[in-house]
Design an enzyme around this catalytic site. Structure first.
Site, mmCIF file in Angstrom:
data_model
loop_
_atom_site.group_PDB
_atom_site.id
_atom_site.type_symbol
_atom_site.label_atom_id
_atom_site.label_comp_id
_atom_site.label_asym_id
_atom_site.label_seq_id
_atom_site.Cartn_x
_atom_site.Cartn_y
_atom_site.Cartn_z
ATOM 1 N N PRO A 9 0.791 -1.231 0.000
ATOM 2 C CA PRO A 9 0.000 0.000 0.000
ATOM 3 C C PRO A 9 0.824 1.282 0.000
ATOM 4 C CG PRO A 9 -0.128 -1.101 2.123
ATOM 5 C CD PRO A 9 0.527 -2.059 1.179
ATOM 6 N N ASN A 10 0.317 2.234 -0.750
ATOM 7 C CA ASN A 10 0.836 3.610 -0.834
ATOM 8 C C ASN A 10 2.156 3.722 -1.591
ATOM 9 O OD1 ASN A 10 -1.323 4.768 0.792
ATOM 10 N ND2 ASN A 10 -0.389 3.658 2.491
ATOM 11 N N ARG A 17 4.716 11.098 -2.421
ATOM 12 C CA ARG A 17 4.380 10.888 -1.023
ATOM 13 C C ARG A 17 5.581 11.193 -0.113
ATOM 14 N NH1 ARG A 17 4.676 4.760 1.300
ATOM 15 N NH2 ARG A 17 3.818 5.265 3.336
ATOM 16 N N TYR A 22 10.828 9.445 1.433
ATOM 17 C CA TYR A 22 10.913 8.464 0.346
ATOM 18 C C TYR A 22 11.557 8.992 -0.935
ATOM 19 C CZ TYR A 22 7.728 6.005 3.456
ATOM 20 O OH TYR A 22 7.170 5.397 4.553
ATOM 21 N N ASN A 71 8.338 -5.176 -0.676
ATOM 22 C CA ASN A 71 8.132 -4.033 0.199
ATOM 23 C C ASN A 71 6.638 -4.005 0.503
ATOM 24 O OD1 ASN A 71 7.840 -1.620 1.519
ATOM 25 N ND2 ASN A 71 9.223 -0.487 0.170
ATOM 26 N N ALA A 74 3.030 -0.539 4.975
ATOM 27 C CA ALA A 74 2.575 -0.616 6.365
ATOM 28 C C ALA A 74 2.071 -2.007 6.761
ATOM 29 C CB ALA A 74 1.492 0.427 6.614
ATOM 30 N N HIS A 77 4.039 -4.236 9.221
ATOM 31 C CA HIS A 77 3.950 -4.130 10.682
ATOM 32 C C HIS A 77 2.656 -4.731 11.247
ATOM 33 C CE1 HIS A 77 7.176 -1.428 9.665
ATOM 34 N NE2 HIS A 77 6.357 -0.627 9.023
ATOM 35 N N ASP A 84 2.021 -15.558 6.569
ATOM 36 C CA ASP A 84 1.594 -16.932 6.254
ATOM 37 C C ASP A 84 1.719 -17.221 4.765
ATOM 38 O OD1 ASP A 84 1.076 -17.518 8.886
ATOM 39 O OD2 ASP A 84 -1.101 -17.392 8.714
ATOM 40 N N GLU A 95 12.675 -9.066 2.370
ATOM 41 C CA GLU A 95 11.932 -7.892 2.850
ATOM 42 C C GLU A 95 12.716 -6.630 2.483
ATOM 43 O OE1 GLU A 95 11.359 -7.929 7.084
ATOM 44 O OE2 GLU A 95 10.374 -5.972 7.094
ATOM 45 N N HIS A 97 12.799 -2.267 2.484
ATOM 46 C CA HIS A 97 12.254 -0.955 2.863
ATOM 47 C C HIS A 97 13.143 0.145 2.314
ATOM 48 C CE1 HIS A 97 9.253 -2.759 5.370
ATOM 49 N NE2 HIS A 97 10.191 -3.505 5.916
ATOM 50 N N ILE A 98 12.523 1.198 1.894
ATOM 51 C CA ILE A 98 13.243 2.364 1.365
ATOM 52 C C ILE A 98 13.793 3.195 2.530
ATOM 53 C CG2 ILE A 98 12.928 4.534 0.087
ATOM 54 C CD1 ILE A 98 10.629 2.920 -1.433
ATOM 55 N N SER A 99 12.936 3.430 3.518
ATOM 56 C CA SER A 99 13.354 4.222 4.680
ATOM 57 C C SER A 99 13.938 3.300 5.747
ATOM 58 C CB SER A 99 12.152 4.987 5.254
ATOM 59 O OG SER A 99 11.195 4.084 5.785
ATOM 60 N N ARG A 104 12.578 5.177 12.768
ATOM 61 C CA ARG A 104 11.292 5.893 12.726
ATOM 62 C C ARG A 104 10.451 5.553 13.962
ATOM 63 N NH1 ARG A 104 8.856 5.355 6.841
ATOM 64 N NH2 ARG A 104 7.481 6.964 7.705
ATOM 65 N N ARG A 108 6.937 1.057 13.778
ATOM 66 C CA ARG A 108 7.561 0.549 12.546
ATOM 67 C C ARG A 108 8.770 -0.348 12.840
ATOM 68 N NH1 ARG A 108 5.158 3.691 8.404
ATOM 69 N NH2 ARG A 108 4.479 5.684 9.242
HETATM 70 C C1 DQA Z 1 8.190 1.405 3.991
HETATM 71 C C2 DQA Z 1 8.214 1.605 5.514
HETATM 72 C C3 DQA Z 1 6.845 1.344 6.117
HETATM 73 O O1 DQA Z 1 6.887 1.552 7.518
HETATM 74 C C4 DQA Z 1 5.836 2.289 5.520
HETATM 75 O O2 DQA Z 1 4.545 2.009 6.022
HETATM 76 C C5 DQA Z 1 5.833 2.296 4.027
HETATM 77 C C6 DQA Z 1 7.114 2.248 3.328
HETATM 78 C C7 DQA Z 1 9.548 1.763 3.343
HETATM 79 O O3 DQA Z 1 9.773 1.328 2.225
HETATM 80 O O4 DQA Z 1 10.340 2.492 3.930
HETATM 81 O O5 DQA Z 1 4.793 2.414 3.403
HETATM 82 O O6 DQA Z 1 7.942 0.030 3.718
#
Ligand code: DQA
Length: 143
Positions: A9-10, A17, A22, A71, A74, A77, A84, A95, A97-99, A104, A108
């Site tokens: 998502p997002n 965003r 990001y 990725n 959210a 978390h 599963d 896994e 993550h960009i950030s 944070r 998270r």
């Molecule tokens: C994220 C980190 C997550 O906590 C956040 O909800 C995202 C992006 C990252 O790529 O840093 O949507 O997965």
């Protein structure tokens, strides 16, 4: 070698965003660069804002990909269901993550999916994906 970048998502809003977190680059603009950097890899990309659609996608490609860079946004978390689904398929999932999620908010700091994944790359911006692909190339045929 077939790899999938799976976005939750997002992440369709990268570049728009929270650019302070990001960055200002759209992922769609970065993807061709990534594909050019690894011509030997068949790199696919899929994004959804819906948990069930992400689960369906894992089920669908989990027997056909040599690796998945996930990725989960959210859902990382919160989602036992995604953990599963990762456990259910033979494809190794990394896994991403960009950030730097550890730097944070405390919510998270915990990943529901981490224990089902082969590892995680966090906080290196879009380079997290580049390094993830490199990992799968280095470990090709060993899993
Ligand atoms: C994220 C980190 C997550 O906590 C956040 O909800 C995202 C992006 C990252 O790529 O840093 O949507 O997965």
């Amino acid at each position: 070698m077939k790899l999938l970048i799976l976005h939750g998502p997002n992440l369709n809003l990268l570049g728009l965003r929270q650019p302070d977190i990001y960055g200002i680059r759209r992922f769609e603009d970065y993807l061709p660069e990534l594909k050019n950097a690894f011509p030997e890899v068949e790199l696919e990309y899929f994004q959804s804002n819906h948990e069930g659609v992400l689960i369906d996608q894992l089920h669908q490609i989990g027997w056909e990909m040599q690796g998945i860079l996930f990725n989960a946004g959210a859902y990382t978390h919160t989602s036992l269901a995604l953990a599963d689904a990762i456990s259910a398929i033979p494809a190794p999932v990394l896994e991403i993550h960009i950030s730097n999620v550890q730097a944070r908010e405390p919510i998270r700091h915990h990943s529901m999916i981490a224990s089902a994944c082969v590892g995680s790359i966090t906080g290196l911006g879009f380079d997290s994906y580049r390094l993830g692909i490199q990992y799968f190339i280095w470990n090709q045929g060993t899993r």
